[in-house]
Design a protein around this motif. Structure first.
Motif, PDB file in Angstrom:
ATOM      1  N   LEU A 102       0.706  -1.397  -0.404  1.00 49.13           N
ATOM      2  CA  LEU A 102       0.297   0.128   0.089  1.00 49.13           C
ATOM      3  C   LEU A 102       0.939   0.939   0.118  1.00 49.13           C
ATOM      4  CD1 LEU A 102      -2.907  -1.122   2.645  1.00 49.13           C
ATOM      5  CD2 LEU A 102      -3.233  -0.990  -0.143  1.00 49.13           C
ATOM      6  N   ALA A 103       1.843   1.401   0.904  1.00 48.52           N
ATOM      7  CA  ALA A 103       2.707   2.621   0.564  1.00 48.52           C
ATOM      8  C   ALA A 103       3.591   2.607  -1.155  1.00 48.52           C
ATOM      9  CB  ALA A 103       4.458   2.093   1.345  1.00 48.52           C
ATOM     10  N   ALA A 104       3.739   1.252  -1.148  1.00 46.08           N
ATOM     11  CA  ALA A 104       4.161   1.596  -2.527  1.00 46.08           C
ATOM     12  C   ALA A 104       3.610   2.321  -4.098  1.00 46.08           C
ATOM     13  CB  ALA A 104       4.731   0.249  -2.737  1.00 46.08           C
ATOM     14  N   LEU A 105       1.953   1.824  -3.462  1.00 44.76           N
ATOM     15  CA  LEU A 105       0.651   2.427  -4.575  1.00 44.76           C
ATOM     16  C   LEU A 105       1.450   4.005  -4.489  1.00 44.76           C
ATOM     17  CD1 LEU A 105      -1.662  -0.361  -4.447  1.00 44.76           C
ATOM     18  CD2 LEU A 105       0.275   0.149  -5.726  1.00 44.76           C
ATOM     19  N   LYS A 106       1.155   4.288  -2.094  1.00 50.12           N
ATOM     20  CA  LYS A 106       0.879   5.737  -2.648  1.00 50.12           C
ATOM     21  C   LYS A 106       2.079   6.462  -2.968  1.00 50.12           C
ATOM     22  CE  LYS A 106      -1.731   5.715   2.001  1.00 50.12           C
ATOM     23  NZ  LYS A 106      -2.171   6.128   3.494  1.00 50.12           N
ATOM     24  N   ALA A 107       3.546   5.632  -2.998  1.00 51.10           N
ATOM     25  CA  ALA A 107       4.218   6.464  -3.875  1.00 51.10           C
ATOM     26  C   ALA A 107       4.102   6.744  -5.699  1.00 51.10           C
ATOM     27  CB  ALA A 107       5.409   6.346  -3.835  1.00 51.10           C
ATOM     28  N   GLY A 108       3.077   5.791  -6.045  1.00 47.29           N
ATOM     29  CA  GLY A 108       3.105   5.692  -7.348  1.00 47.29           C
ATOM     30  C   GLY A 108       3.853   4.663  -8.024  1.00 47.29           C
ATOM     31  N   ALA A 109       4.030   3.963  -6.917  1.00 50.32           N
ATOM     32  CA  ALA A 109       4.634   2.754  -7.906  1.00 50.32           C
ATOM     33  C   ALA A 109       3.912   1.695  -7.707  1.00 50.32           C
ATOM     34  CB  ALA A 109       5.924   2.877  -6.787  1.00 50.32           C
ATOM     35  N   VAL A 110       4.850   1.120  -8.608  1.00 55.71           N
ATOM     36  CA  VAL A 110       3.857  -1.273  -8.762  1.00 55.71           C
ATOM     37  C   VAL A 110       4.897  -1.704  -8.376  1.00 55.71           C
ATOM     38  CG1 VAL A 110       3.592  -2.172 -10.858  1.00 55.71           C
ATOM     39  CG2 VAL A 110       3.789  -0.051 -11.219  1.00 55.71           C
ATOM     40  N   ALA A 111       3.876  -2.136  -7.535  1.00 56.37           N
ATOM     41  CA  ALA A 111       4.941  -3.594  -6.162  1.00 56.37           C
ATOM     42  C   ALA A 111       5.042  -4.965  -7.352  1.00 56.37           C
ATOM     43  CB  ALA A 111       3.635  -4.104  -5.659  1.00 56.37           C
ATOM     44  N   VAL A 112       6.233  -5.638  -6.746  1.00 55.97           N
ATOM     45  CA  VAL A 112       6.334  -6.526  -7.453  1.00 55.97           C
ATOM     46  C   VAL A 112       6.544  -7.768  -6.555  1.00 55.97           C
ATOM     47  CG1 VAL A 112       8.311  -7.235  -9.068  1.00 55.97           C
ATOM     48  CG2 VAL A 112       8.141  -5.686  -9.168  1.00 55.97           C
ATOM     49  N   PRO A 113       5.566  -8.216  -6.213  1.00 55.34           N
ATOM     50  CA  PRO A 113       5.488  -9.470  -4.928  1.00 55.34           C
ATOM     51  C   PRO A 113       6.646 -10.744  -5.481  1.00 55.34           C
ATOM     52  CG  PRO A 113       3.193  -8.803  -6.068  1.00 55.34           C
ATOM     53  CD  PRO A 113       4.071  -8.299  -6.870  1.00 55.34           C
ATOM     54  N   ILE A 114       7.206 -10.900  -4.880  1.00 59.69           N
ATOM     55  CA  ILE A 114       8.790 -12.033  -5.600  1.00 59.69           C
ATOM     56  C   ILE A 114       7.774 -13.648  -3.802  1.00 59.69           C
ATOM     57  CG2 ILE A 114      10.613 -12.671  -4.927  1.00 59.69           C
ATOM     58  CD1 ILE A 114      11.288 -10.217  -5.510  1.00 59.69           C
ATOM     59  N   ASN A 115       7.679 -13.914  -4.586  1.00 61.74           N
ATOM     60  CA  ASN A 115       7.683 -15.632  -4.254  1.00 61.74           C
ATOM     61  C   ASN A 115       9.164 -15.894  -3.003  1.00 61.74           C
ATOM     62  OD1 ASN A 115       7.551 -18.267  -3.158  1.00 61.74           O
ATOM     63  ND2 ASN A 115       6.079 -18.648  -4.552  1.00 61.74           N
ATOM     64  N   CYS A 116       8.938 -16.326  -1.462  1.00 59.25           N
ATOM     65  CA  CYS A 116       9.931 -15.772  -0.718  1.00 59.25           C
ATOM     66  C   CYS A 116      10.293 -17.326  -0.454  1.00 59.25           C
ATOM     67  CB  CYS A 116       9.530 -15.965   0.888  1.00 59.25           C
ATOM     68  SG  CYS A 116       8.929 -14.569   1.749  1.00 59.25           S
ATOM     69  N   SER A 117      10.190 -18.883  -1.916  1.00 59.66           N
ATOM     70  CA  SER A 117      10.730 -19.396  -2.203  1.00 59.66           C
ATOM     71  C   SER A 117      11.744 -20.130  -3.067  1.00 59.66           C
ATOM     72  CB  SER A 117      10.299 -20.409  -1.934  1.00 59.66           C
ATOM     73  OG  SER A 117       9.023 -21.274  -3.174  1.00 59.66           O
ATOM     74  N   TYR A 118      12.169 -18.737  -3.474  1.00 59.27           N
ATOM     75  CA  TYR A 118      12.342 -18.431  -4.792  1.00 59.27           C
ATOM     76  C   TYR A 118      14.278 -18.275  -4.520  1.00 59.27           C
ATOM     77  CZ  TYR A 118       8.940 -16.684  -8.300  1.00 59.27           C
ATOM     78  OH  TYR A 118       7.743 -16.791  -9.133  1.00 59.27           O
ATOM     79  N   GLN A 119      14.951 -18.740  -5.394  1.00 62.79           N
ATOM     80  CA  GLN A 119      16.456 -18.975  -5.244  1.00 62.79           C
ATOM     81  C   GLN A 119      17.088 -18.153  -5.839  1.00 62.79           C
ATOM     82  OE1 GLN A 119      17.704 -20.541  -2.277  1.00 62.79           O
ATOM     83  NE2 GLN A 119      15.668 -21.321  -2.085  1.00 62.79           N
ATOM     84  N   ARG A 120      18.002 -17.910  -6.263  1.00 63.26           N
ATOM     85  CA  ARG A 120      19.008 -17.340  -6.672  1.00 63.26           C
ATOM     86  C   ARG A 120      18.594 -17.021  -9.200  1.00 63.26           C
ATOM     87  NH1 ARG A 120      23.631 -15.319  -6.501  1.00 63.26           N
ATOM     88  NH2 ARG A 120      24.358 -16.236  -4.562  1.00 63.26           N
TER      89      ARG A 120
END
Length: 543
Positions: A102-120
Motif C-alpha cells: 500500500l505504501a508503494a501504491l501511495k508513492a505511485g510505484a508498482v509493486a512486484v510480489p516475489i515468492n519467498c521460496s525463490y532461489q538465486r
C-alpha cells in the motif's frame, strides 16, 4: 451531491450491519476507484476499527494509513522512487507485506510480489525482468537478495531494505501528493511459472478495487464480518482479500501459512466468518479426523476454487456453512461464481455463471462457439482484466485476442447449471484416440478414503502415445504396496471409462506445490525422474 451522500448511495456507509455492496450493484463501477483512497476513507470513517490481524497483533485502519503514508514518503525522498517505478516485496506473511504494498501504491510505484521460496535464478530473473528499483525483505532473505544484486551489473542500483528498520518513522503521516487513478498500475503480478520462467500480469488499481467490489456483492458480507486467509501474500488471494476488507471496512486475519491440521482451529479462534480456499485445500481439510467441535465456528460462507464434487455436500454438513465455487485467474480476477442462495449448485461441479462485468464463450480450436453440452475452451472478456504481460507482447497477443482472454481451461456449458470444468488443455493425457482429463481421474482417486491426494500425468507409451500415470499420497498407516495400488485403481475404475483408468501408480510421501496449493506437476515429474520410486504397472488388471 456530497461525498458522504454519494458513498451512502453506493453502499459504502458503515453505520450498521448488512451487505456493504448489494448484489444488484455488482456491475456498477466501484464508488471509490483506488486502494489508496479506500484506505484513506476507512481511516476517516472508522479510524479505530481493526483492519489487519497477524498472530496476536492487530492494526487499525488509521494505524495502517499513517504507516503507509510515512513509508511512501521514505520511498520518494530516500529511495528516489518516482511514479511507475517498481518496488519488489520478498517477505513471508507478516504485516509489513501489505504495508509495503500500500505504501508503494501511495508513492505511485508498482509493486512486484516475489515468492519467498525463490532461489538465486528465479530472484535474479524477476528483479531484472521487472526493473525493480527497491526490494523490501527480511533478515532471513536479505543475504540472498544482496548477493543477487551484487552479482549483476544490471542490478547495481537496486536498493535493499530490511523491514527490521524500514526508516519510515521520521516522515509525515499524511499521504504524499502523487496523482493516482483507477488506471494507475498497481502490480506486476508474476504467475506461478509451471513452464519456464513466470510471466508478470500487469494489474491496475481498478483491477484490485473492482475485484473487491464484485466479491463484496457476490457474498453480501458486511463490516461486522471477519475474513481469513492462509495463502502466501505474494500470491493474489491475500491481496484480493485485502481489497475486499477495504471495501467492507472489515478485518482481515492472515495466517503464516496453510496447515490442514490447524486451519479450522484458527477459523474458530479468530471467529472468522468468511474464508477462501482453493486447489487441494478442501480435500486436505476433509481428510483431517472429524472432531466434535467441527461445527463450533462462526463461518457464514466459504468461497472455493475446486470444490471436490463428491465431497461438496459433506464439506457443508461438516462445518455448517455453504461452500460455493468461484472461478478466475491472475489475468482476469473473477469471472464466474455460484450464488450462495443456489442450493442446487451443491455437488453439481458447476463453476457458476458469469459475474455482471464479464462475458464468456466456449469455443473450439478455431474460435467458433460450440453448442451447449459440448466441450471447448473458456474465453472471457470484461473487467477486471490485466493490461497484458509485462515485456511479453507475443504472449499477450496469444492469450488476449480481440479483448478475449483464452484461459486454457476446457469446460462444458449447461444453460441451467452454468459452466462445468473438464480440465486444462495442457493437462490432458492423449491415450490412443482418447483424451483423458487429469482432473477427472484425480477426483475419482481422491474420493477414496485411502487417498489423501493424487496427481495424474501422461506417461510416454510406444503404442498408444501416452498412458495414464497416477502419483498418489496415501492416508496415514495405509501400506504403499501393489495390493493398495490395485484396490484404489479398482474403486476409481467403477467411476471412470476403462481408457481413463490409470495404468501406472507411484506412491509419494508428499507433493511439490505452487503458491496456489495446486500440485506443481513439472516439479513432480522432475523429482520422479531424479529419484524414481516403485512404479506399479497395472496393465494386466485394467485390460
Amino acid at each position: 451531491m456530497t461525498a458522504n451522500v454519494a458513498r451512502e448511495q453506493a453502499g459504502l456507509a458503515h453505520s450498521g450491519t448488512g451487505p456493504v455492496v448489494k448484489p444488484e450493484q455488482a456491475g456498477d463501477d466501484p464508488a471509490i476507484p483506488t486502494l489508496t483512497e479506500l484506505l484513506a476513507q476507512r481511516a476517516q470513517d472508522s479510524p479505530n476499527r481493526e483492519f489487519l490481524r497477524f498472530g496476536e497483533r492487530s492494526w487499525s485502519f488509521a494505524e495502517i494509513d499513517d504507516w503507509t503514508s510515512r513509508l511512501a514518503h521514505r520511498l520518494i525522498e530516500v529511495d528516489v522512487v518516482r511514479p511507475g517505478d517498481r518496488v519488489a516485496v520478498m517477505l513471508p506473511n507478516v504485516v509489513h507485506w501489505p504495508v509495503v504494498w500500500l505504501a508503494a501504491l501511495k508513492a505511485g510505484a508498482v509493486a512486484v510480489p516475489i515468492n519467498c521460496s525463490y532461489q538465486r535464478a528465479d530472484l535474479d530473473f524477476v528483479l531484472r525482468d521487472s526493473g525493480a528499483r527497491v526490494v523490501f525483505t527480511d533478515a532471513e532473505r536479505s543475504g540472498l537478495v544482496a548477493d543477487v544484486v551484487a552479482g549483476e551489473d544490471e542490478l547495481a542500483d537496486v536498493r535493499v531494505v530490511d523491514i527490521a528498520d524500514d526508516g519510515s518513522g521520521a516522515f509525515p503521516d499524511t499521504a504524499p501528493s502523487v496523482p493516482i487513478n483507477a488506471g494507475s498500475l498497481a502490480n506486476l503480478q508474476y504467475t506461478s511459472g509451471t513452464t519456464g520462467y513466470p510471466k508478470a500480469c500487469v494489474l491496475t488499481q481498478d483491477y484490485w478495487v473492482r475485484l473487491g467490489w464484485i466479491c463484496a456483492a457476490a457474498t453480501g458480507l458486511g463490516a461486522e464480518d471477519v475474513l481469513l486467509t492462509a495463502q502466501p501474500f505474494s500470491y493474489m488471494d491475500p491481496q484480493w482479500n485485502t481489497a475486499l476488507a477495504l471495501t467492507l471496512g472489515a478485518p482481515l486475519v492472515v495466517l503464516p501459512r496453510f496447515s490442514a491440521s490447524t486451519f479450522m482451529a484458527d477459523v474458530r479462534r479468530h471467529r472468522a466468518t468468511f474464508v477462501y480456499v482453493l486447489g487441494s485445500m478442501p480435500t486436505l481439510l476433509f481428510k483431517q479426523p472429524p472432531a466434535p467441535d467441527d461445527r463450533d465456528n462462526d463461518l457464514r460462507m466459504v468461497f472455493c476454487s475446486g470444490i471436490p464434487v463428491g465431497l461438496h455436500a459433506q464439506l457443508e454438513e461438516r462445518w455448517g456453512a455453504p461452500w460455493r465455487e468461484v472461478y478466475g485467474m491472475t489475468e482476469s480476477g473473477i469471472d464466474l461464481y455460484s450464488s450462495f442462495g443456489d442450493a442446487d449448485a451443491v455437488g453439481s461441479g458447476s463453476l457458476g455463471h458469469p459475474v455482471p462485468t464479464k462475458q464468456v464463450r466456449v469455443v473450439d480450436p478455431d474460435g467458433s462457439e460450440v453448442a451447449d453440452g459440448e466441450s471447448g475452451e473458456l474465453v472471457v472478456a470484461g473487467r477486471p482484466m490485466m493490461n497484458g504481460y509485462w515485456n511479453r507482447p507475443e504472449d499477450t497477443a496469444r492469450v488476449l485476442r480481440s479483448g478475449w482472454l483464452h484461459t486454457g481451461d476446457v469446460v462444458v456449458r449447461h444453460p441451467e447449471h452454468g459452466i462445468r470444468l473438464v480440465g486444462r488443455i495442457k493437462d490432458m493425457v492423449r491415450r490412443g484416440g482418447e483424451n483423458v482429463a487429469s482432473v477427472e481421474v484425480e477426483a475419482a482417486l481422491e474420493r477414496d478414503d485411502l487417498v489423501v491426494s493424487a496427481a495424474v500425468v501422461a506417461e510416454p507409451d510406444g503404442i498408444l502415445g501416452e498412458e495414464v500415470k497416477a502419483f498418489v499420497q496415501l492416508a496415514t498407516g495405509v501400506p504403499a504396496d501393489r495390493a493398495t495400488a490395485e484396490e484404489i485403481v479398482e474403486r476409481a475404475g467403477k467411476e471412470l471409462a476403462r481408457f481413463k483408468v490409470p495404468r501406472y501408480v507411484e506412491f509419494v510421501a508428499d507433493f511439490p506445490r505452487t503458491p496456489s496449493e495446486r500440485v506443481n506437476k513439472p516439479a513432480l515429474k522432475a523429482r520422479a525422474a531424479d529419484d524414481p520410486g516403485i512404479i506399479h504397472d497395472l496393465a494386466a488388471r485394467r485390460n
